[in-house]
Design a protein around this motif. Sequence first.
Motif, short mmCIF file in Angstrom:
data_model
loop_
_atom_site.label_atom_id
_atom_site.label_comp_id
_atom_site.label_asym_id
_atom_site.label_seq_id
_atom_site.Cartn_x
_atom_site.Cartn_y
_atom_site.Cartn_z
N ARG A 1 0.84 -1.21 0.00
CA ARG A 1 0.00 0.00 0.00
C ARG A 1 0.86 1.25 0.00
NH1 ARG A 1 -5.54 -0.97 3.57
NH2 ARG A 1 -6.30 -2.59 2.16
N ASN B 1 0.66 3.93 -3.08
CA ASN B 1 -0.01 5.21 -2.80
C ASN B 1 0.94 6.37 -2.51
OD1 ASN B 1 -2.90 4.38 -2.87
ND2 ASN B 1 -2.20 2.98 -1.29
N GLU C 1 -5.65 3.60 2.80
CA GLU C 1 -4.97 4.04 1.58
C GLU C 1 -5.13 5.54 1.33
OE1 GLU C 1 -4.32 1.15 -1.64
OE2 GLU C 1 -6.15 0.23 -0.86
#
Length: 191
Positions: free
Chosen positions: A65, A69, A99
Amino acid sequence: MELLSKKKRQGYLTAAGYYKGNIDGILGPQSRAAILAMKRDFYPKKWWNTKYTIGFNRLLVNDNRIRRNTKNFSLKGDGLLLCECGGRYCGGAPVLFNEQLLKNLQKVRDRFGPVTITSGLRCKGYNKSLAGSISTSLHTKGKAIDLYIPGVTDTKAGRQKVVKFWYTLPKANYAYSDTPNMGNAVHVDVK
Ligand SMILES: [Zn+2]
């Protein structure tokens, strides 16, 4: 949370730089070696083994993640994207990062420059050990980060600028600074 499929595990381990074999969904010696190598980088020695556990699954998902991101952050480079307990109560990923929180963190970085994380994830055990902490802290839900930005949040005006900016970002919940023990840091969180 559910465990990643075996192919996804191999894919994420590849992205993290620990696996170089085929993404075939067969967890053989190469996959096990990759798990061990990653554990050696992040876990206390007593937990080094090739077992794929739920805690390791979360660590792998958080690594991914952060990769997907953000541009400027990593589990390795930003120690406090791991749980603050430092292996005392958990394996570093007691919960998954939200996220949108990570996306917004990158936006703060893009706007103000290099960011130092001063507080990220907190497992329940660690949170309990903190004087004055509340059990519902968003740090225990992967939805809050405290950050320090050299040259920016050193002043109250700078901290307020960051707070104000946070409220322009998607899913912003709270942002604040200048509460007791916060020093030069700014707390930001998402819904
Ligand atoms: Zn912990």
